[in-house]
Design a protein around this motif. Structure first.
Motif, mmCIF file in Angstrom:
data_model
loop_
_atom_site.group_PDB
_atom_site.id
_atom_site.type_symbol
_atom_site.label_atom_id
_atom_site.label_comp_id
_atom_site.label_asym_id
_atom_site.label_seq_id
_atom_site.Cartn_x
_atom_site.Cartn_y
_atom_site.Cartn_z
ATOM 1 N N GLN A 112 23.396 25.299 35.246
ATOM 2 C CA GLN A 112 23.783 25.142 33.846
ATOM 3 C C GLN A 112 24.645 26.305 33.343
ATOM 4 O OE1 GLN A 112 23.051 22.176 32.099
ATOM 5 N NE2 GLN A 112 22.584 21.745 34.255
ATOM 6 N N GLU A 113 24.449 27.496 33.904
ATOM 7 C CA GLU A 113 25.222 28.671 33.507
ATOM 8 C C GLU A 113 25.714 29.385 34.760
ATOM 9 O OE1 GLU A 113 26.157 29.689 30.542
ATOM 10 O OE2 GLU A 113 25.024 28.263 29.311
ATOM 11 N N ILE A 114 27.047 29.506 34.881
ATOM 12 C CA ILE A 114 27.668 30.127 36.047
ATOM 13 C C ILE A 114 28.591 31.242 35.576
ATOM 14 C CG2 ILE A 114 29.216 29.774 38.007
ATOM 15 C CD1 ILE A 114 28.256 26.870 38.116
ATOM 16 N N LEU A 115 28.534 32.386 36.247
ATOM 17 C CA LEU A 115 29.386 33.526 35.917
ATOM 18 C C LEU A 115 30.277 33.841 37.107
ATOM 19 C CD1 LEU A 115 30.085 35.865 33.924
ATOM 20 C CD2 LEU A 115 28.331 37.219 35.101
ATOM 21 N N ASP A 116 31.580 33.895 36.864
ATOM 22 C CA ASP A 116 32.551 34.283 37.879
ATOM 23 C C ASP A 116 33.066 35.673 37.528
ATOM 24 O OD1 ASP A 116 34.271 34.137 40.055
ATOM 25 O OD2 ASP A 116 35.887 33.196 38.898
ATOM 26 N N ILE A 123 41.125 30.448 38.750
ATOM 27 C CA ILE A 123 41.231 29.204 39.503
ATOM 28 C C ILE A 123 39.888 28.759 40.074
ATOM 29 C CG2 ILE A 123 41.934 30.395 41.616
ATOM 30 C CD1 ILE A 123 43.804 27.991 42.155
ATOM 31 N N TRP A 124 39.064 29.722 40.547
ATOM 32 C CA TRP A 124 37.745 29.332 41.066
ATOM 33 C C TRP A 124 36.880 28.808 39.927
ATOM 34 C CZ3 TRP A 124 32.641 30.315 40.163
ATOM 35 C CH2 TRP A 124 31.728 29.885 41.131
ATOM 36 N N SER A 171 20.091 34.935 32.365
ATOM 37 C CA SER A 171 21.080 34.067 31.717
ATOM 38 C C SER A 171 21.721 33.052 32.647
ATOM 39 C CB SER A 171 22.200 34.907 31.094
ATOM 40 O OG SER A 171 21.724 35.738 30.077
ATOM 41 N N PHE A 172 21.922 33.409 33.925
ATOM 42 C CA PHE A 172 22.780 32.607 34.792
ATOM 43 C C PHE A 172 22.010 32.015 35.973
ATOM 44 C CE2 PHE A 172 25.524 35.799 32.799
ATOM 45 C CZ PHE A 172 26.448 34.961 32.174
ATOM 46 N N ASP A 173 22.437 30.822 36.347
ATOM 47 C CA ASP A 173 21.907 30.184 37.549
ATOM 48 C C ASP A 173 22.647 30.649 38.794
ATOM 49 O OD1 ASP A 173 20.069 28.004 36.298
ATOM 50 O OD2 ASP A 173 21.985 27.725 35.263
ATOM 51 N N PHE A 174 23.904 31.051 38.614
ATOM 52 C CA PHE A 174 24.734 31.424 39.758
ATOM 53 C C PHE A 174 25.763 32.453 39.315
ATOM 54 C CE2 PHE A 174 28.293 29.972 42.816
ATOM 55 C CZ PHE A 174 27.834 30.790 43.831
ATOM 56 N N ILE A 175 25.876 33.538 40.093
ATOM 57 C CA ILE A 175 26.907 34.552 39.860
ATOM 58 C C ILE A 175 27.790 34.612 41.094
ATOM 59 C CG2 ILE A 175 27.379 37.004 39.509
ATOM 60 C CD1 ILE A 175 24.878 37.233 37.867
ATOM 61 N N HIS A 176 29.079 34.447 40.886
ATOM 62 C CA HIS A 176 30.057 34.416 41.977
ATOM 63 C C HIS A 176 30.899 35.681 41.947
ATOM 64 C CE1 HIS A 176 34.039 33.104 43.733
ATOM 65 N NE2 HIS A 176 33.210 32.734 44.696
ATOM 66 N N VAL A 177 31.002 36.347 43.091
ATOM 67 C CA VAL A 177 31.751 37.599 43.220
ATOM 68 C C VAL A 177 32.705 37.438 44.393
ATOM 69 C CG1 VAL A 177 31.598 40.078 43.629
ATOM 70 C CG2 VAL A 177 29.783 38.917 42.360
ATOM 71 N N ARG A 178 34.006 37.637 44.147
ATOM 72 C CA ARG A 178 34.969 37.463 45.242
ATOM 73 C C ARG A 178 36.119 38.456 45.099
ATOM 74 N NH1 ARG A 178 37.540 31.610 46.061
ATOM 75 N NH2 ARG A 178 39.117 32.363 44.583
ATOM 76 N N GLU A 179 36.421 39.135 46.188
ATOM 77 C CA GLU A 179 37.510 40.113 46.253
ATOM 78 C C GLU A 179 37.440 41.149 45.126
ATOM 79 O OE1 GLU A 179 41.490 38.836 46.970
ATOM 80 O OE2 GLU A 179 40.993 38.029 48.939
#
Length: 353
Positions: A112-116, A123-124, A171-179
């Motif tokens: 429900q809550e995603i952090l990039d 773009i992701w 707060s978040f269900d998923f945290i995405h970390v890239r480069e």
């Protein structure tokens, strides 16, 4: 920063959505500010009007013809001009190929809550918002380079994620970390921030690659230019105070922060199309194209500002790298890792951040 809301609207005066103008606070999250604290701390933007902030954020710095972010000037080594943005989108395509048509490997379900974090061109975040239409996807970056028209469940914020976070806990269900290599001064603190803001049972995924080409055979001797290239990049990161070697440290640092079920997947990006393997050959062709057009943005500020090289010396170094990229006899590649991990469903208390 307050919790994100996907239904935010743009400001007609500034051209930048108000939700993009949030700012991380420094120090304790529960600090009580009184009227006497009129400056809100030396690093705070609180109290500035939106129009002034938008002008400040887009008042870019130019160095040797390349455009760089102005907010938190110097915190990031790469430019944010169109050439650099195109390279980011090429890298996104390469990661999509690397993960066999997936945007992530973490086994998230109905998020429900995603952090990039460090969203770049966004773009992701945009693709992920399309894939999970019921989720609110928030992308955060130093530069407002994201497109104005995005899915309704996708928002962007301008912030420095190296400062103390003020997202509410869990707060978040998923945290995405890239480069984010070369971007984080204290990865242990950063991962503790992620742990604090993830919901129990939530996932984090960290996708990074090496900056030091290697080969599994004898085609890359000790005097090959790739060795010099890797040495210089790593040294520049050490001088800058932000390591480029996180790709090999992510798993151990996530465990140290308290994450469990840490899974690491390794991948290779050939320096050009030397590999007979169809997937590696395709990735190598894209990597050669990306590096040939992108190494100036990748290294120019680090070479001239951090290491103190002259512009002319930097250009010679970059030209040597472009020449090396045309050598198909050298079977070199950049190793990388995709690491995902879970916050315990019944988490132990987190140490002070």
């Amino acid at each position: 920063m307050v919790s994100s809301a996907c239904e935010g609207s743009s400001s007609p005066d500034s051209g930048i959505p108000p939700e993009m103008l949030h700012h991380y606070t420094s120090g304790d999250h529960d600090e009580d500010l009184t009227d006497a604290d009129s400056a809100y701390g030396d690093d705070s933007l609180i109290g500035d009007d939106t129009k002034t902030l938008s002008t400040y954020i887009t008042d870019y710095r130019y160095e040797f013809g390349r455009r760089y972010h102005s907010y938190r000037d110097g915190a990031y080594w790469g430019p944010n001009d169109e050439v650099a943005n195109e390279q980011q989108d090429i890298a996104h395509h390469m990661y999509f190929l690397t993960l066999d048509g997936k945007l992530h490997l973490a086994p998230i379900s109905n998020p429900q809550e995603i952090l990039d974090v460090g969203t770049g061109t966004g773009i992701w975040a945009i693709d992920t918002a399309d894939e999970y239409p019921s989720a609110c996807v928030t992308g955060v970056d130093l530069s407002p380079i994201q497109p104005p028209f995005v899915p309704p469940n996708c928002v962007f914020e301008i912030d420095d994620i190296t400062l103390s976070w003020t997202y509410p806990p869990n707060s978040f269900d998923f945290i995405h970390v890239r480069e984010l290599f070369g971007c984080i001064p204290d990865w242990d603190k950063f991962f503790r921030e992620c742990w604090h803001c993830l919901k129990p049972g939530g996932y984090i995924e960290v996708v990074e690659h090496s900056v030091q080409p290697i080969a599994d055979d004898a085609t890359m001797g000790p005097n090959h230019f790739y060795n010099e290239w890797g040495r210089v990049v790593v040294e520049s990161g050490e001088r800058f105070g932000k390591t480029f070697k996180i790709w090999e440290e992510s798993a151990s640092r996530l465990k140290k922060a308290g994450f469990v079920d840490v899974i690491e997947k390794q991948y290779k990006w050939p320096m050009n199309g030397w590999s007979p393997d169809p997937k590696l050959h395709e990735l190598g062709r894209w990597n050669q194209f990306r590096l040939h057009g992108g190494i100036e943005g990748f290294m120019l500020r680090l070479l001239t500002t951090t290491l103190g090289w002259s512009y002319e010396s930097a250009q010679v170094h970059l030209a040597q790298m472009r020449a090396a990229l045309h050598d198909y006899r050298t079977h070199a590649y950049l190793p990388g890792t995709v690491v995902y991990a879970q916050k315990p469903r019944i988490p132990t208390p987190l140490r002070d951040i």
